[in-house]
Motif scaffolding. Sequence first.
Motif, short mmCIF file in Angstrom:
data_model
loop_
_atom_site.label_atom_id
_atom_site.label_comp_id
_atom_site.label_asym_id
_atom_site.label_seq_id
_atom_site.Cartn_x
_atom_site.Cartn_y
_atom_site.Cartn_z
N UNK A 143 4.82 4.17 2.59
CA UNK A 143 4.66 3.00 1.78
C UNK A 143 4.74 1.84 2.74
N UNK A 144 3.78 0.83 2.61
CA UNK A 144 4.00 -0.60 3.43
C UNK A 144 4.08 -1.55 2.50
N UNK A 145 5.05 -2.49 2.73
CA UNK A 145 5.24 -3.73 1.92
C UNK A 145 5.49 -4.77 2.80
N UNK A 146 4.72 -5.89 2.42
CA UNK A 146 4.47 -6.97 3.36
C UNK A 146 6.06 -7.76 3.25
N UNK A 152 0.85 -1.24 -0.15
CA UNK A 152 0.05 -0.26 0.40
C UNK A 152 0.99 1.27 0.12
N UNK A 153 0.33 2.49 -0.61
CA UNK A 153 0.86 3.65 -0.35
C UNK A 153 -0.10 4.71 0.04
N UNK A 154 0.27 5.71 0.72
CA UNK A 154 -0.73 6.70 1.20
C UNK A 154 -0.01 7.98 1.22
N UNK A 155 -0.70 9.05 1.23
CA UNK A 155 -0.13 10.42 1.67
C UNK A 155 -0.73 10.90 2.98
N UNK A 184 3.60 2.60 12.99
CA UNK A 184 3.23 1.47 13.93
C UNK A 184 2.89 0.34 13.14
N UNK A 185 2.03 0.69 12.09
CA UNK A 185 1.45 -0.53 11.31
C UNK A 185 2.39 -0.72 9.97
N UNK A 186 3.72 -0.37 10.04
CA UNK A 186 4.97 -1.01 9.17
C UNK A 186 4.97 0.15 8.16
N UNK A 187 4.24 1.24 8.00
CA UNK A 187 4.28 2.09 7.00
C UNK A 187 5.82 2.70 7.04
#
Length: 155
Positions: A152-155, A111-114, A128-131
């Motif tokens: 960005x979050x990558x598993x 996922x990605x976010x701004x 805290x959620x790995x981003x």
Amino acid sequence: MTSGDGIVLRRAVATDAGAAADVWLRSFAAALPTVVRPRTDDDVRGHFRDVVVPLRETWVAVETAAESRTVGVMVLDGDLLSQLYLDPGWRGRGVGDRFVALAKERSPRGLTLWTFQVNKPAHRFYERHGFVAVEHTDGSGNEEREPDVRYVWRP
């Protein structure tokens, strides 16, 4: 998706657009008081009605005890977590955690976010959620003209 907190996460339908927009408005005002909004409240409600709910993967968090009370909204657009807003009274109660877990289920490759640079609580939440923060901008690419951060979050 129901949990012990009395909240159900479900896909939004057309009749949820007004309540989802109202959560966005309350949350934005509480979390980002220094950020100038370029859209009026009516514009935001119209955008949720005409674009967000019908054209994006929109989820709402609804109290089961009062099925009509929407307390959160999350919008996915492919691998972009484009919006996650909670009613101010529902922050810190696990609803955001559940939304992020759902977003990761829906986009298991990443996922990605701004988020705005001034929104330090959001930075802590997403980290805290790995981003991981991968880009900082001067805000020239967003309609608020507010410096932001891409996570960005990558598993």
